[in-house]
Design a protein around this motif. Structure first.
Motif, PDB file in Angstrom:
ATOM      1  N   VAL A   1       0.835  -1.200   0.000  1.00 56.49           N
ATOM      2  CA  VAL A   1       0.000   0.000   0.000  1.00 56.49           C
ATOM      3  C   VAL A   1       0.871   1.252   0.000  1.00 56.49           C
ATOM      4  N   VAL A   2       0.454   2.244  -0.773  1.00 56.24           N
ATOM      5  CA  VAL A   2       1.138   3.540  -0.820  1.00 56.24           C
ATOM      6  C   VAL A   2       0.140   4.606  -0.405  1.00 56.24           C
ATOM      7  N   GLY A   3       0.356   5.210   0.762  1.00 56.60           N
ATOM      8  CA  GLY A   3      -0.586   6.168   1.297  1.00 56.60           C
ATOM      9  C   GLY A   3      -1.179   5.644   2.587  1.00 56.60           C
ATOM     10  N   PRO A   4      -1.846   6.475   3.362  1.00 56.48           N
ATOM     11  CA  PRO A   4      -2.436   6.028   4.632  1.00 56.48           C
ATOM     12  C   PRO A   4      -3.504   4.976   4.400  1.00 56.48           C
ATOM     13  N   GLU A   5      -3.482   3.926   5.204  1.00 55.49           N
ATOM     14  CA  GLU A   5      -4.438   2.836   5.059  1.00 55.49           C
ATOM     15  C   GLU A   5      -5.650   3.089   5.953  1.00 55.49           C
ATOM     16  N   PRO A   6      -6.835   3.228   5.359  1.00 50.72           N
ATOM     17  CA  PRO A   6      -8.015   3.566   6.152  1.00 50.72           C
ATOM     18  C   PRO A   6      -8.388   2.505   7.176  1.00 50.72           C
ATOM     19  N   ASP A   7      -8.029   1.250   6.933  1.00 51.72           N
ATOM     20  CA  ASP A   7      -8.396   0.190   7.879  1.00 51.72           C
ATOM     21  C   ASP A   7      -7.294  -0.087   8.893  1.00 51.72           C
ATOM     22  N   GLY A   8      -6.225   0.706   8.854  1.00 53.87           N
ATOM     23  CA  GLY A   8      -5.151   0.503   9.815  1.00 53.87           C
ATOM     24  C   GLY A   8      -4.344  -0.749   9.590  1.00 53.87           C
ATOM     25  N   GLY A   9      -4.388  -1.287   8.353  1.00 51.10           N
ATOM     26  CA  GLY A   9      -3.668  -2.524   8.054  1.00 51.10           C
ATOM     27  C   GLY A   9      -2.169  -2.334   8.107  1.00 51.10           C
ATOM     28  N   ASP A  10      -1.442  -3.445   8.019  1.00 52.53           N
ATOM     29  CA  ASP A  10       0.012  -3.373   8.146  1.00 52.53           C
ATOM     30  C   ASP A  10       0.715  -3.770   6.855  1.00 52.53           C
ATOM     31  N   GLY A  11       0.058  -3.508   5.676  1.00 53.73           N
ATOM     32  CA  GLY A  11       0.675  -3.877   4.404  1.00 53.73           C
ATOM     33  C   GLY A  11       2.050  -3.263   4.245  1.00 53.73           C
ATOM     34  N   ALA A  12       2.217  -2.009   4.680  1.00 53.12           N
ATOM     35  CA  ALA A  12       3.530  -1.362   4.653  1.00 53.12           C
ATOM     36  C   ALA A  12       3.544  -0.324   5.761  1.00 53.12           C
ATOM     37  N   PRO A  13       4.127  -0.623   6.902  1.00 52.56           N
ATOM     38  CA  PRO A  13       4.116   0.317   8.023  1.00 52.56           C
ATOM     39  C   PRO A  13       4.626   1.683   7.604  1.00 52.56           C
ATOM     40  N   GLY A  14       3.871   2.730   7.947  1.00 52.92           N
ATOM     41  CA  GLY A  14       4.266   4.065   7.552  1.00 52.92           C
ATOM     42  C   GLY A  14       4.311   4.224   6.054  1.00 52.92           C
ATOM     43  N   SER A  15       3.341   3.623   5.350  1.00 49.36           N
ATOM     44  CA  SER A  15       3.426   3.528   3.899  1.00 49.36           C
ATOM     45  C   SER A  15       3.192   4.850   3.183  1.00 49.36           C
ATOM     46  N   ASP A  16       2.940   5.952   3.932  1.00 45.34           N
ATOM     47  CA  ASP A  16       2.865   7.252   3.279  1.00 45.34           C
ATOM     48  C   ASP A  16       4.257   7.785   2.980  1.00 45.34           C
ATOM     49  N   GLU A  17       5.296   7.105   3.425  1.00 48.37           N
ATOM     50  CA  GLU A  17       6.671   7.498   3.150  1.00 48.37           C
ATOM     51  C   GLU A  17       7.301   6.494   2.199  1.00 48.37           C
ATOM     52  N   SER A  18       7.976   7.000   1.143  1.00 46.55           N
ATOM     53  CA  SER A  18       8.552   6.107   0.141  1.00 46.55           C
ATOM     54  C   SER A  18       9.638   5.217   0.722  1.00 46.55           C
ATOM     55  N   ASP A  19      10.363   5.700   1.763  1.00 42.02           N
ATOM     56  CA  ASP A  19      11.408   4.860   2.326  1.00 42.02           C
ATOM     57  C   ASP A  19      10.821   3.663   3.061  1.00 42.02           C
ATOM     58  N   ALA A  20       9.598   3.805   3.586  1.00 42.74           N
ATOM     59  CA  ALA A  20       8.944   2.671   4.238  1.00 42.74           C
ATOM     60  C   ALA A  20       8.562   1.622   3.211  1.00 42.74           C
ATOM     61  N   VAL A  21       8.125   2.063   2.025  1.00 38.04           N
ATOM     62  CA  VAL A  21       7.801   1.116   0.959  1.00 38.04           C
ATOM     63  C   VAL A  21       9.070   0.409   0.498  1.00 38.04           C
ATOM     64  N   VAL A  22      10.149   1.159   0.376  1.00 40.37           N
ATOM     65  CA  VAL A  22      11.426   0.559  -0.010  1.00 40.37           C
ATOM     66  C   VAL A  22      11.828  -0.513   0.991  1.00 40.37           C
ATOM     67  N   GLU A  23      11.678  -0.220   2.273  1.00 39.83           N
ATOM     68  CA  GLU A  23      12.055  -1.187   3.306  1.00 39.83           C
ATOM     69  C   GLU A  23      11.151  -2.414   3.243  1.00 39.83           C
ATOM     70  N   ARG A  24       9.878  -2.195   2.969  1.00 47.52           N
ATOM     71  CA  ARG A  24       8.941  -3.324   2.848  1.00 47.52           C
ATOM     72  C   ARG A  24       9.371  -4.240   1.700  1.00 47.52           C
ATOM     73  N   VAL A  25       9.704  -3.675   0.557  1.00 46.19           N
ATOM     74  CA  VAL A  25      10.118  -4.472  -0.595  1.00 46.19           C
ATOM     75  C   VAL A  25      11.460  -5.141  -0.315  1.00 46.19           C
ATOM     76  N   ARG A  26      12.355  -4.432   0.364  1.00 50.00           N
ATOM     77  CA  ARG A  26      13.649  -5.017   0.703  1.00 50.00           C
ATOM     78  C   ARG A  26      13.473  -6.251   1.593  1.00 50.00           C
ATOM     79  N   ARG A  27      12.511  -6.200   2.522  1.00 53.30           N
ATOM     80  CA  ARG A  27      12.274  -7.327   3.431  1.00 53.30           C
ATOM     81  C   ARG A  27      11.742  -8.551   2.693  1.00 53.30           C
ATOM     82  N   LEU A  28      11.121  -8.313   1.541  1.00 52.75           N
ATOM     83  CA  LEU A  28      10.655  -9.459   0.757  1.00 52.75           C
ATOM     84  C   LEU A  28      11.835 -10.289   0.259  1.00 52.75           C
TER      85      LEU A  28
END
Length: 323
Positions: A222-249
């Motif tokens: 997810v990119v952007g705030p998650e309305p349901d509070g899910g944990d698809g990408a913690p802090g996913s409104d920040e691009s570095d959080a998405v990068v870290e999520r993909v790196r963990r894969l």
């Protein structure tokens, strides 16, 4: 993939100015190096349908894969086969089919049907099976179109599908020749297609089990705030959080699909997230013109089931004739 993933991005067509907005977003995603785009119709049926959106996008792109998100349950399998085959043809082999199963009362009633209920798994598998059979009902080379000889079709290369399922039956060949990819790649969550598996498995938001899988896989981020509070990408409104999520894969998936939660998320996918993933060395090179979606996923082009059966019969006859 050497730890580098394909990047998909999701768009919907619920914008007020659907066509112009769609063109701008898809062109921008291709320019940013996205490998494929998934399309969903707008909420409540607003805007273009998923297949219409993908077909429209085909005219404005020449590299990115075009993957409509389509429910297999309440449509007509014969028409679905032809629509996806047409998309594959006009995009020169860039089409895919992302299966999203919906079986609620509202969707069924809108199509003058009733929910499938307990037989849902069987229904999904049967629809995919018969759609693939229809794609195979024309062998490669069945369309001759030779003006000099006046020959248009090779009738021996067109096959009669006779399928009877729980709630529908299909008789006859498809309306169109075999798609450029042979069969349009099917992306579906595990559990829906067991006998004839999906070409690409759609994973849940959890990390796949370690050890690697031969099957190609894709997972949402997810990119952007998650309305349901899910944990698809913690802090996913920040691009570095998405990068870290993909790196963990850690190379355990073939592709990630970036799912923006609003207009701001869609902008960040293009301007921030994809460039950040590429700068981190996590993304495969951008797609090249002329490559099919199967090429991108490293999937072989399948032989048609009827052509394979005919080849087996011919081999048997040849062996018999030499004895």
């Amino acid at each position: 993939m050497s730890g580098r993933v394909l990047v998909a991005a999701h768009v919907d067509t619920g914008e007020a100015d659907a066509a112009e907005s769609l063109r701008e977003r898809v062109v921008a995603l291709e320019a940013a190096g996205a490998h494929l785009v998934t399309f969903a119709g707008g909420p409540g049926g607003e805007g273009l349908s998923a297949i219409e959106a993908a077909s429209f996008a085909a005219a404005w792109t020449d590299r990115v894969g075009l993957v409509p998100v389509v429910d297999p349950v309440h449509g007509e399998p014969f028409h679905l086969s032809n629509q996806l085959s047409s998309l594959d043809r006009i995009s020169r082999g860039r089409a895919g089919w992302w299966i999203e199963v919906v079986d609620d009362e509202a969707h069924a009633r809108a199509r003058s049907r009733t929910p499938v209920g307990d037989a849902l798994g069987v229904e999904v598998a049967e629809v995919v099976q018969v759609v693939r059979l229809l794609w195979d009902s024309w062998d490669d080379g069945a369309l001759v179109a030779d003006q000099a000889s006046g020959r248009f079709l090779d009738a021996d290369r067109i096959h009669y599908v006779d399928f009877v399922g729980r709630r529908f039956s299909i008789k006859g060949p498809a309306l169109l020749p075999r798609p450029p990819q042979g069969r349009v790649p099917v992306l579906a969550a595990a559990g829906w297609l067991d006998q004839e598996p999906a070409d690409v498995a759609v994973l849940s938001g959890t990390l796949p089990r370690p050890g690697g899988q031969e099957q190609r896989t894709v997972v949402d981020v997810v990119v952007g705030p998650e309305p349901d509070g899910g944990d698809g990408a913690p802090g996913s409104d920040e691009s570095d959080a998405v990068v870290e999520r993909v790196r963990r894969l850690g190379g355990a998936v073939t592709a990630v699909r970036l799912v923006p939660t609003g207009p701001e998320g869609a902008r960040r996918v293009v301007q921030d997230v994809i460039p950040a993933l590429r700068a981190a060395g996590l993304v495969a090179p951008p797609p090249e013109s002329g490559r099919t979606l199967r090429d991108l996923f490293g999937l072989p082009r399948p032989a048609g089931v009827f052509a394979s059966a005919r080849g087996s019969v011919s081999s048997t006859e040849n062996e018999s004739g030499t004895r």
